[in-house]
Design an enzyme around this catalytic site. Structure first.
Site, PDB file in Angstrom:
ATOM      1  N   HIS A  35       0.836  -1.207   0.000  1.00 59.11           N
ATOM      2  CA  HIS A  35       0.000   0.000   0.000  1.00 59.11           C
ATOM      3  C   HIS A  35       0.876   1.265   0.000  1.00 59.11           C
ATOM      4  O   HIS A  35       0.691   2.160  -0.834  1.00 59.11           O
ATOM      5  CB  HIS A  35      -0.910  -0.031   1.240  1.00 59.11           C
ATOM      6  CG  HIS A  35      -1.827   1.140   1.370  1.00 59.11           C
ATOM      7  ND1 HIS A  35      -3.144   1.094   0.981  1.00 59.11           N
ATOM      8  CD2 HIS A  35      -1.620   2.400   1.828  1.00 59.11           C
ATOM      9  CE1 HIS A  35      -3.711   2.276   1.200  1.00 59.11           C
ATOM     10  NE2 HIS A  35      -2.805   3.089   1.722  1.00 59.11           N
ATOM     11  N   GLU A  36       1.816   1.315   0.903  1.00 58.66           N
ATOM     12  CA  GLU A  36       2.663   2.510   0.996  1.00 58.66           C
ATOM     13  C   GLU A  36       3.572   2.647  -0.222  1.00 58.66           C
ATOM     14  O   GLU A  36       3.908   3.755  -0.628  1.00 58.66           O
ATOM     15  CB  GLU A  36       3.473   2.507   2.298  1.00 58.66           C
ATOM     16  CG  GLU A  36       2.633   2.511   3.573  1.00 58.66           C
ATOM     17  CD  GLU A  36       1.567   3.607   3.629  1.00 58.66           C
ATOM     18  OE1 GLU A  36       1.747   4.665   2.984  1.00 58.66           O
ATOM     19  OE2 GLU A  36       0.536   3.389   4.293  1.00 58.66           O
ATOM     20  N   HIS A  70       1.712   4.603  -2.749  1.00 58.59           N
ATOM     21  CA  HIS A  70       1.858   6.049  -2.520  1.00 58.59           C
ATOM     22  C   HIS A  70       3.265   6.529  -2.903  1.00 58.59           C
ATOM     23  O   HIS A  70       3.417   7.549  -3.576  1.00 58.59           O
ATOM     24  CB  HIS A  70       1.637   6.369  -1.028  1.00 58.59           C
ATOM     25  CG  HIS A  70       0.203   6.294  -0.577  1.00 58.59           C
ATOM     26  ND1 HIS A  70      -0.786   7.056  -1.139  1.00 58.59           N
ATOM     27  CD2 HIS A  70      -0.392   5.565   0.410  1.00 58.59           C
ATOM     28  CE1 HIS A  70      -1.947   6.800  -0.517  1.00 58.59           C
ATOM     29  NE2 HIS A  70      -1.736   5.891   0.419  1.00 58.59           N
ATOM     30  N   GLU A 101      -4.724   7.694  -3.167  1.00 54.19           N
ATOM     31  CA  GLU A 101      -5.259   6.443  -2.623  1.00 54.19           C
ATOM     32  C   GLU A 101      -5.550   5.451  -3.754  1.00 54.19           C
ATOM     33  O   GLU A 101      -5.468   4.230  -3.551  1.00 54.19           O
ATOM     34  CB  GLU A 101      -6.519   6.739  -1.802  1.00 54.19           C
ATOM     35  CG  GLU A 101      -6.914   5.641  -0.846  1.00 54.19           C
ATOM     36  CD  GLU A 101      -5.984   5.485   0.359  1.00 54.19           C
ATOM     37  OE1 GLU A 101      -5.073   6.307   0.558  1.00 54.19           O
ATOM     38  OE2 GLU A 101      -6.179   4.503   1.105  1.00 54.19           O
TER      39      GLU A 101
END
Lengths: 489, 489
Positions: free
Chosen positions: A254-255, A258, A284
Site C-alpha cells: 500500500h505505501e 503512494h 489512494e
C-alpha cells in the site's frame, strides 16, 4: 527575471521548506527520541509559521497578476499556486490559530473518551471543533456549500453531491455482496508465528518487486504505516506483527503505491506544485490498486504463497487457491482500519454521510452516536457493541479533518476504473503477476497517471489515464466477480 | 509584550529553525537515500536563507536597542543575540554568496587533488578561498586583526596571539615527550576480529555509562562520527571497524562528551542562545575529557578490559596494564584524525601557525606545502612522504574554515585544567572509574560547567569550572605523567 520566473523561484523554496516539514513528521514517527516531543512541537510550529507566511505572501498575489505562463505546464503551475494562495488568505489568522489550539486539545479528549467508552465526554469539544470548522468552511466557501469547500482541500473539483452520487450508486450492491459473503464459511486462517526479521526481509523484496526505488527512498517501521516526501526523497514505513504477516506485507505494498507515485512524477516538476500527487483520492487510487487489484489478485498471491513458504515454511495453508481465499478473507468487524477490501467502503460511506450532515447542520453532534449506530446496523447487519468500536474509533474528526474520509473510497473507485483500463491495455497481465513481475502494471500506471503529478485536476487525471469518467461500476463489478469466485456465490 | 520578550520570542523560533537545519544535516549523514542529494541541497539552501533573513532582520536591531534584560541570564541572552546579529550584518550578502559558491567548488577540487597527490591543482582555488576569507575577515575585523575576527566565530573572546602564547609554551615539552616515547618499544596491538554488532552493543552501554540520555538522544552509525542538536534532541553517531574496536568505543565516548554537554544545559535555556555549548573549544574540552582523561585512564580501561573480554573473548592482551598501554599506544603517523592523545596537539599547532600566516599574508598559498613539510619534520622527526599525508589531508581550508583548527587543542588545554580541578574536588575518582562508574566525574562536569551553556564567555566558563585561567601546564603535566608511566621513561 519575468514575474513567472520570480514566482516559480519563490515557490521552489517554499516547496523545499515544505519537504523539510514533511521529513520532520517522518522523523517524529520513526527516529525521534521519545523525550524530544515538546521541543519538536516548537520546531514544527516555527517551520509551519514560515510556510504560512510564504504561502500568504502579498508578493505572490502580485506575481500571479503579472505572470504569463510559457506553456501548458506553466499554466497548471499558476493554477495550483493561485489555488493555494487564495485558500490560505481566505481563512483569518485568528481562526486558523483557534482551530489549531482546539483540535490539539480535542485530540487528547478524544483519546481519553475512547479509552473510557464515554461519548458524552467527547461531545462538547467536538461541538467546538465542528463550529470552528464550519466557520472556516463558510470563509472558504464564499457563499457556496460549506462541505464542498472542505472537500476542495483534499480532492479539488469534487463536491459533496458528486461523491454522494457515486456512493449512493455503489451502496446497495456492496451491502448485498457483504451479506452473501458472510453467510458462507470463513476461509482458513494462517497458523503459527512469523519471524519479524524475515518479514522485514520479504517486505523489502516486495517493495522492490513493486518498483519502489531504494536510491530515492527507504523502508522503516512505524506504529501506523505511512509514506512521506516527494521527488528524490520519498520514504515509506510498515509494521510487523508476529502472528499477522499480511499486515506487514500489505501495509508495505500500500505505501509503495503512494511512494512510487511520488517517485515517478516527472523530474521536470521537482519542487514545484505539480511535483506531488494531485489529490488524496488519486493518491489512494495508487496505493489501493497496488495493494488490492494487483497485490491481492489470484495471480500475484500465487507467487507470494511460494515466497512465504520459502521464508516461513508451513503455515497451515494447503495450496495457492486456499491462500488466495485467506488473503482476501472477509470477517465481521467494527473497525475501519482492520476492514477488508469489500467492507472498507461501507465504513467510509457511513462516515461521509454523517460528516456531511454535521457540516450542513442536519445532524447535531449530540445525535452523532445514535446516527452512527443506526447506519452501522443497516449496512453491516449487526449492532455496535461499544463506542470505541463505533463513533469514537477514528481520530479524524477530533483533529478537524472533514471532507477527508471520502477520498479513501474515491481512491477505490478510481482504482476500479484504472484496473479496468489496465487489463484492457496490458495483455497477459496475470501471467506476469504469477511470476512476481509487476512491471507491466506499474509501467502502465507510471506512463498514464503517475508521471503527470498535478498537471491535471484529479478527475481529469483519471479520465486521461483510464479513458472514462470516474464511476462506481468498475469497482463494484470487480468486487462482485472477485468475491463470487472466492466464496463460490 | 516588552521589547525583551518580543526579541526572545522571535529568537526562540530562529533557534527552533536552527535545530531543524541541524537535524537535516544529521539525516544526511545517517538516513538519507543516496539519490536524494540534489534535492537536499535545495532544501538546505532554502532553510539557510530563512535563517539568514531572521538573523539579520532589522527588527532585531530595534529590539536590541530597546530591550532591558530582567536578570543576569537575560543580559547574557542579549549579549549573544547582539554578537550574532552584528556578525551577520557585517558580511555583505554578495560576499557570503560568493564564498559559499567558491568553497563548494573548492571542496571538489581538494578531493580530486588529494586523490591525485597534486598540490598544484589545488593551489589556485585555495588562493581564491584565502582571498575571499580575508575579505570577509576584513569586514568582520573592522580595522582589527583578520585572524582574530575568524577565531571569534568559533571561540569568542580568544585571539590569535592568546592561542599562540599557549601553544608556544606547550610545543617544546610535547616535541620532547613525543621523541622520548617513540624511542621505546611499541605496546602490543589487538589481535583478531571483533563482531560489529557486539561492538554496537557495547558502545551503547558505554554511552549510558557516560551518562548519555537515550530518552533525549540516539546512537547511529556514520562514516565520520559527529554529534548533532541541542536541548531535548541530541543525537550522536559512531562507526565500527572489524579490526579496530577502539575506533568505535572512543568515537562514541568522544561524541557522548559533546552530546551530554548539550543534554545537560539548564532547561531554562532551551531554544535560546544560551541553550547550546558556548564555543567549539569548550565543546571539545568535554569530548576530550570524556574520551581521554576519563575514558583512556588506567582506572577506566581496567573496567573496559573486562567488558571487552566478556564481549569478544581473548584478543591477545594479557592483563589490564598491558591493555592500558595498548589503548594509549603512540605510533608514528601523518594523519591528524588518526593521531593519539600525545601527538594530536602537534598536528593542530602546525595548522594553526600556517593558517594564521596565510591570513596575515606572511605565507603565500604557493608556499604552503613547503612550509607544512618543514614544520612537520621539525615537530615529528620524519619527512612527509606525499601530499595526501601532508597539506592535502584535511578538508577544512577548502571549505573556508580558518580559525577553527586551534579550538581542537584549546579543548585539550581546557580539559587539562578541568581534569586537575576534577581530581581535586572528587576524591576516590579512580576507584569509581575502575568500577565503570563515571557519575562522580560527569556530575561534577554538569554542575560546574555543562549546565551553564552559553551564560559566560568560553574563558570565564573554564575559570568558573576549573578555578584557574586556561593555560597549557595542567595538560602538559598530565601527558608527561601518563606517558612516562606507560612507556617507563
Amino acid at each position: 527575471m519575468s514575474a513567472f520566473d520570480e514566482l516559480m523561484a519563490f515557490q521552489r523554496d517554499t516547496q523545499a521548506l515544505g519537504q523539510i516539514a514533511g521529513r520532520l513528521g517522518w522523523d517524529q514517527e520513526t527516529m525521534m527520541p521519545r523525550g524530544a516531543a515538546p521541543q519538536r512541537g516548537e520546531e514544527m510550529a516555527a517551520i509551519e509559521a514560515v510556510l504560512h507566511a510564504r504561502r500568504s505572501d502579498p508578493r505572490v498575489a502580485e506575481w500571479l497578476q503579472q505572470a504569463v505562463a510559457p506553456n501548458e505546464a506553466g499554466e497548471a503551475q499558476l493554477r495550483e499556486i493561485r489555488r493555494s494562495y487564495e485558500r490560505t488568505v481566505k481563512v483569518p489568522a485568528d481562526l486558523a490559530k483557534k482551530i489549531a489550539q482546539v483540535t490539539s486539545e480535542a485530540q487528547g479528549k478524544w483519546a481519553a473518551a475512547r479509552a473510557d467508552e464515554d461519548v458524552a465526554a467527547f461531545v462538547p469539544v467536538l461541538e467546538e471543533v465542528v463550529a470552528l470548522k464550519r466557520e472556516e468552511g463558510l470563509a472558504l466557501a464564499e457563499g457556496g456549500d460549506v462541505y464542498d469547500a472542505m472537500v476542495e482541500d483534499y480532492e479539488h473539483g469534487m463536491t459533496g453531491a458528486g461523491i454522494a452520487e457515486i456512493f449512493d450508486a455503489m451502496r446497495p450492491g456492496l451491502v448485498e455482496l457483504r451479506a452473501k459473503v458472510l453467510e458462507k464459511p470463513a476461509p482458513k486462517m494462517l497458523q503459527g508465528t512469523f519471524d519479524e526479521a524475515a518479514q522485514m526481509k520479504l517486505t523489502r523484496k516486495l517493495a522492490k518487486v513493486f518498483g519502489y526505488d531504494m536510491a530515492h527512498g527507504r523502508v522503516d517501521k512505524a506504529v501506523h504505516p505511512f509514506s512521506s516526501g516527494s521527488g528524490l526523497d520519498v520514504r515509506i514505513t510498515t509494521r510487523t506483527s508476529e502472528t499477522d504477516p499480511f499486515n506487514c506485507f500489505y501495509s508495505t505494498i500500500h505505501e509503495v503505491g503512494h511512494g512510487a507515485y511520488e517517485q515517478n512524477i516527472s523530474r521536470d516538476y521537482l519542487l514545484t506544485p505539480l511535483g506531488s500527487g494531485v489529490s488524496m483520492g488519486v493518491h489512494e487510487s495508487q496505493s489501493r490498486i497496488y495493494e488490492n487489484q494487483i497485490g491481492r489478485s489470484r495471480a500475484f498471491t500465487g507467487w507470494l504463497f511460494e515466497e512465504m513458504k520459502g521464508a516461513f515454511g508451513d503455515f497451515g495453508i494447503a495450496d495457492a487457491d486456499a491462500f488466495y481465499a485467506t488473503v482476501n478473507a472477509v470477517h465481521k468487524g467494527y473497525i475501519r482500519t482492520e476492514a477488508d477490501e469489500l467492507q472498507y467502503n461501507l465504513h467510509i460511506m457511513l462516515r461521509f454521510g454523517l460528516e456531511r450532515a454535521l457540516m450542513s447542520g442536519d445532524l447535531a453532534v449530540k445525535d452523532l452516536e445514535g446516527a452512527w449506530n443506526e447506519r452501522f446496523e443497516a449496512d453491516f447487519g449487526y449492532a455496535v457493541d461499544k463506542p470505541s468500536n463505533g463513533c469514537l474509533q477514528d481520530v479524524h474528526w477530533s483533529v478537524g479533518l472533514f471532507g477527508y474520509f471520502p477520498t479513501y473510497s474515491l481512491g477505490n473507485v478510481y482504482a476500479g476504473c484504472l484496473y479496468q483500463a489496465l487489463r484492457r491495455d496490458v495483455p497477459g497481465l496475470d501471467a506476469q503477476l504469477a511470476q512476481g513481475e509487476t512491471r507491466g502494471a506499474t509501467a502502465w500506471l507510471k506512463e498514464n497517471l503517475q508521471q503527470h503529478g498535478g498537471l491535471r485536476s484529479p478527475r481529469d487525471t483519471i479520465i486521461h489515464a483510464a479513458g472514462m469518467e470516474p464511476g462506481h461500476q468498475p469497482l463494484l463489478t470487480y468486487l462482485e466477480e472477485k468475491f463470487s469466485t472466492i466464496y463460490d456465490l
